[in-house]
Design a protein around this motif. Structure first.
Motif, PDB file in Angstrom:
ATOM      1  N   LYS A 155       0.816  -1.209   0.000  1.00 59.29           N
ATOM      2  CA  LYS A 155       0.000   0.000   0.000  1.00 59.29           C
ATOM      3  C   LYS A 155       0.855   1.268   0.000  1.00 59.29           C
ATOM      4  O   LYS A 155       0.345   2.371   0.226  1.00 59.29           O
ATOM      5  N   GLY A 156       2.157   1.090  -0.214  1.00 56.63           N
ATOM      6  CA  GLY A 156       3.047   2.236  -0.308  1.00 56.63           C
ATOM      7  C   GLY A 156       3.514   2.794   1.021  1.00 56.63           C
ATOM      8  O   GLY A 156       4.043   3.904   1.080  1.00 56.63           O
ATOM      9  N   ILE A 157       3.336   2.020   2.088  1.00 55.91           N
ATOM     10  CA  ILE A 157       3.746   2.460   3.420  1.00 55.91           C
ATOM     11  C   ILE A 157       5.170   1.976   3.699  1.00 55.91           C
ATOM     12  O   ILE A 157       5.491   0.808   3.450  1.00 55.91           O
ATOM     13  N   HIS A 158       6.003   2.868   4.192  1.00 56.63           N
ATOM     14  CA  HIS A 158       7.347   2.466   4.620  1.00 56.63           C
ATOM     15  C   HIS A 158       7.227   1.807   5.992  1.00 56.63           C
ATOM     16  O   HIS A 158       6.746   2.424   6.950  1.00 56.63           O
ATOM     17  N   VAL A 159       7.678   0.567   6.100  1.00 56.86           N
ATOM     18  CA  VAL A 159       7.501  -0.196   7.331  1.00 56.86           C
ATOM     19  C   VAL A 159       8.847  -0.620   7.892  1.00 56.86           C
ATOM     20  O   VAL A 159       9.717  -1.101   7.161  1.00 56.86           O
ATOM     21  N   GLU A 160       8.996  -0.429   9.196  1.00 56.63           N
ATOM     22  CA  GLU A 160      10.073  -1.050   9.948  1.00 56.63           C
ATOM     23  C   GLU A 160       9.425  -1.957  10.984  1.00 56.63           C
ATOM     24  O   GLU A 160       8.197  -1.968  11.128  1.00 56.63           O
ATOM     25  N   ALA A 161      10.222  -2.751  11.673  1.00 59.12           N
ATOM     26  CA  ALA A 161       9.638  -3.734  12.568  1.00 59.12           C
ATOM     27  C   ALA A 161      10.509  -3.944  13.797  1.00 59.12           C
ATOM     28  O   ALA A 161      11.673  -3.545  13.827  1.00 59.12           O
ATOM     29  N   THR A 162       9.916  -4.569  14.797  1.00 56.61           N
ATOM     30  CA  THR A 162      10.664  -4.943  15.991  1.00 56.61           C
ATOM     31  C   THR A 162      10.385  -6.407  16.311  1.00 56.61           C
ATOM     32  O   THR A 162       9.367  -6.968  15.914  1.00 56.61           O
ATOM     33  N   ASP A 163      11.315  -6.973  17.053  1.00 59.81           N
ATOM     34  CA  ASP A 163      11.123  -8.328  17.564  1.00 59.81           C
ATOM     35  C   ASP A 163      12.159  -8.548  18.653  1.00 59.81           C
ATOM     36  O   ASP A 163      13.045  -7.710  18.872  1.00 59.81           O
ATOM     37  N   VAL A 164      12.022  -9.671  19.331  1.00 55.75           N
ATOM     38  CA  VAL A 164      13.040 -10.035  20.300  1.00 55.75           C
ATOM     39  C   VAL A 164      14.261 -10.515  19.532  1.00 55.75           C
ATOM     40  O   VAL A 164      14.226 -10.666  18.313  1.00 55.75           O
ATOM     41  N   ASP A 165      15.361 -10.781  20.239  1.00 60.29           N
ATOM     42  CA  ASP A 165      16.598 -11.105  19.541  1.00 60.29           C
ATOM     43  C   ASP A 165      16.545 -12.498  18.916  1.00 60.29           C
ATOM     44  O   ASP A 165      15.731 -13.345  19.266  1.00 60.29           O
ATOM     45  N   GLU A 166      17.459 -12.727  17.975  1.00 60.98           N
ATOM     46  CA  GLU A 166      17.455 -13.949  17.184  1.00 60.98           C
ATOM     47  C   GLU A 166      17.769 -15.184  18.013  1.00 60.98           C
ATOM     48  O   GLU A 166      17.405 -16.304  17.638  1.00 60.98           O
ATOM     49  N   GLU A 167      18.426 -15.018  19.144  1.00 63.52           N
ATOM     50  CA  GLU A 167      18.710 -16.166  20.010  1.00 63.52           C
ATOM     51  C   GLU A 167      17.406 -16.791  20.507  1.00 63.52           C
ATOM     52  O   GLU A 167      17.350 -17.984  20.785  1.00 63.52           O
ATOM     53  N   GLN A 168      16.361 -15.968  20.634  1.00 61.77           N
ATOM     54  CA  GLN A 168      15.069 -16.476  21.086  1.00 61.77           C
ATOM     55  C   GLN A 168      14.191 -16.924  19.924  1.00 61.77           C
ATOM     56  O   GLN A 168      13.452 -17.898  20.037  1.00 61.77           O
ATOM     57  N   THR A 169      14.260 -16.225  18.804  1.00 62.16           N
ATOM     58  CA  THR A 169      13.357 -16.537  17.702  1.00 62.16           C
ATOM     59  C   THR A 169      13.898 -17.610  16.767  1.00 62.16           C
ATOM     60  O   THR A 169      13.132 -18.276  16.068  1.00 62.16           O
ATOM     61  N   GLY A 170      15.213 -17.771  16.728  1.00 68.79           N
ATOM     62  CA  GLY A 170      15.803 -18.623  15.713  1.00 68.79           C
ATOM     63  C   GLY A 170      15.976 -17.846  14.417  1.00 68.79           C
ATOM     64  O   GLY A 170      15.543 -16.695  14.299  1.00 68.79           O
ATOM     65  N   PRO A 171      16.593 -18.452  13.401  1.00 70.88           N
ATOM     66  CA  PRO A 171      16.968 -17.715  12.192  1.00 70.88           C
ATOM     67  C   PRO A 171      15.844 -17.463  11.202  1.00 70.88           C
ATOM     68  O   PRO A 171      15.957 -16.604  10.338  1.00 70.88           O
ATOM     69  N   MET A 172      14.743 -18.205  11.290  1.00 72.22           N
ATOM     70  CA  MET A 172      13.729 -18.116  10.248  1.00 72.22           C
ATOM     71  C   MET A 172      13.082 -16.734  10.152  1.00 72.22           C
ATOM     72  O   MET A 172      12.815 -16.232   9.055  1.00 72.22           O
ATOM     73  N   TYR A 173      12.810 -16.098  11.289  1.00 73.43           N
ATOM     74  CA  TYR A 173      12.167 -14.784  11.273  1.00 73.43           C
ATOM     75  C   TYR A 173      12.978 -13.807  10.437  1.00 73.43           C
ATOM     76  O   TYR A 173      12.453 -13.110   9.580  1.00 73.43           O
ATOM     77  N   LYS A 174      14.278 -13.754  10.691  1.00 74.02           N
ATOM     78  CA  LYS A 174      15.124 -12.806   9.963  1.00 74.02           C
ATOM     79  C   LYS A 174      15.187 -13.148   8.479  1.00 74.02           C
ATOM     80  O   LYS A 174      15.133 -12.257   7.620  1.00 74.02           O
ATOM     81  N   GLN A 175      15.300 -14.417   8.172  1.00 77.09           N
ATOM     82  CA  GLN A 175      15.378 -14.826   6.772  1.00 77.09           C
ATOM     83  C   GLN A 175      14.119 -14.409   6.011  1.00 77.09           C
ATOM     84  O   GLN A 175      14.202 -13.943   4.869  1.00 77.09           O
ATOM     85  N   CYS A 176      12.976 -14.563   6.638  1.00 81.76           N
ATOM     86  CA  CYS A 176      11.719 -14.177   5.992  1.00 81.76           C
ATOM     87  C   CYS A 176      11.629 -12.657   5.827  1.00 81.76           C
ATOM     88  O   CYS A 176      11.178 -12.164   4.785  1.00 81.76           O
ATOM     89  N   CYS A 177      12.067 -11.925   6.828  1.00 80.72           N
ATOM     90  CA  CYS A 177      12.009 -10.469   6.752  1.00 80.72           C
ATOM     91  C   CYS A 177      12.994  -9.924   5.725  1.00 80.72           C
ATOM     92  O   CYS A 177      12.748  -8.881   5.103  1.00 80.72           O
ATOM     93  N   ASP A 178      14.108 -10.637   5.527  1.00 79.68           N
ATOM     94  CA  ASP A 178      15.097 -10.198   4.547  1.00 79.68           C
ATOM     95  C   ASP A 178      14.550 -10.252   3.123  1.00 79.68           C
ATOM     96  O   ASP A 178      15.014  -9.511   2.246  1.00 79.68           O
ATOM     97  N   ILE A 179      13.573 -11.110   2.879  1.00 81.15           N
ATOM     98  CA  ILE A 179      12.976 -11.215   1.545  1.00 81.15           C
ATOM     99  C   ILE A 179      12.427  -9.861   1.097  1.00 81.15           C
ATOM    100  O   ILE A 179      12.523  -9.482  -0.073  1.00 81.15           O
ATOM    101  N   ILE A 180      11.829  -9.128   2.037  1.00 82.02           N
ATOM    102  CA  ILE A 180      11.211  -7.843   1.692  1.00 82.02           C
ATOM    103  C   ILE A 180      12.068  -6.669   2.175  1.00 82.02           C
ATOM    104  O   ILE A 180      11.585  -5.531   2.252  1.00 82.02           O
ATOM    105  N   ASN A 181      13.323  -6.956   2.521  1.00 80.12           N
ATOM    106  CA  ASN A 181      14.246  -5.915   2.998  1.00 80.12           C
ATOM    107  C   ASN A 181      13.660  -5.135   4.174  1.00 80.12           C
ATOM    108  O   ASN A 181      13.771  -3.903   4.247  1.00 80.12           O
ATOM    109  N   LEU A 182      13.042  -5.864   5.080  1.00 78.39           N
ATOM    110  CA  LEU A 182      12.413  -5.249   6.248  1.00 78.39           C
ATOM    111  C   LEU A 182      13.454  -4.960   7.321  1.00 78.39           C
ATOM    112  O   LEU A 182      14.133  -5.867   7.795  1.00 78.39           O
ATOM    113  N   LYS A 183      13.574  -3.719   7.684  1.00 82.01           N
ATOM    114  CA  LYS A 183      14.504  -3.333   8.737  1.00 82.01           C
ATOM    115  C   LYS A 183      13.900  -3.665  10.092  1.00 82.01           C
ATOM    116  O   LYS A 183      12.806  -3.220  10.417  1.00 82.01           O
ATOM    117  N   ARG A 184      14.624  -4.464  10.870  1.00 85.26           N
ATOM    118  CA  ARG A 184      14.127  -4.881  12.180  1.00 85.26           C
ATOM    119  C   ARG A 184      14.966  -4.273  13.289  1.00 85.26           C
ATOM    120  O   ARG A 184      16.172  -4.103  13.157  1.00 85.26           O
TER     121      ARG A 184
END
Length: 209
Positions: free
Chosen positions: A73-102
């Protein structure tokens, strides 16, 4: 990136991980979780929460489905989450697809938040900071939360992780709550939503600290 390409890339990542890896179910159960996020965006539009919004921050973004939709929809989006030690690598890999800054953000009850910037919209879907992350018997201090978050954003739209009676919410929050139970929807669509603008909160007598 069109939806077909996005979905294909998400499944490529999910298939490289164990089916119980954190985040995998949101992709493998695409027909449940993607429409859930679509419905949330639809309700945000109906409530006027996306009007004039150019920037947004998605709290507890997970695999980043909600930011993908907002970006369309043309909105610039950034995001937050807990650190990767808790989430595992998949969250970051998925967010990297859309170049989402976390950014790293942990919301503690009654404690100031440290946002990386200012945004038009704070959006969150089924996060746990207001219920599941609290000690037994402790209630979330929504008044403190709103007074704090509105230093950084102009609008707040939250789909809570609560589909119950709603009796645990303070009375002053009731005008800002919505539940689509009357629409005949089941889980995961049915939940309590909170929608409020900075302007309305500042005019609310309950906003006084």
């Amino acid at each position: 990136m069109n939806l077909a390409e996005y979905k294909s890339k998400m499944f490529d990542i999910a298939n490289r991980h164990h089916k119980k890896a954190r985040g995998a179910k949101y992709i493998r159960q695409w027909d449940i979780h993607y429409p859930e996020k679509e419905y949330m965006v639809k309700k945000a539009e109906e409530f006027g929460m996306l009007k004039d919004v150019k920037t947004a921050v998605d709290i507890g973004t997970g695999v980043g489905m909600l930011p993908y939709m907002l970006m369309q929809k043309g909105i610039h989006v950034e995001a937050t989450d807990v650190d990767e030690e808790q989430t595992g690598p998949m969250y970051k890999q998925c967010c990297d697809i859309i170049n989402l800054k976390r950014h790293h953000l942990w919301i503690d009850n009654g404690k100031p938040m440290d946002f990386p910037g200012k945004y038009d919209l704070f959006i969150a879907s089924r996060t746990c900071f207001d219920r599941e992350c609290l000690p037994p018997g402790e209630l979330f201090d929504w008044k403190f939360f709103f007074n704090d978050v509105f230093q950084y954003v102009d609008k707040v739209f939250i789909k809570t992780n609560n589909a119950g009676s709603g009796k645990g919410y303070p009375e002053y929050l009731l005008p800002y709550l919505y539940n689509p139970a009357g629409e005949g929807l089941g889980k995961p669509f049915r939940a309590w939503y909170i929608r409020i603008t900075k302007e309305k909160w500042e005019q609310d007598p309950n906003s006084a600290k």
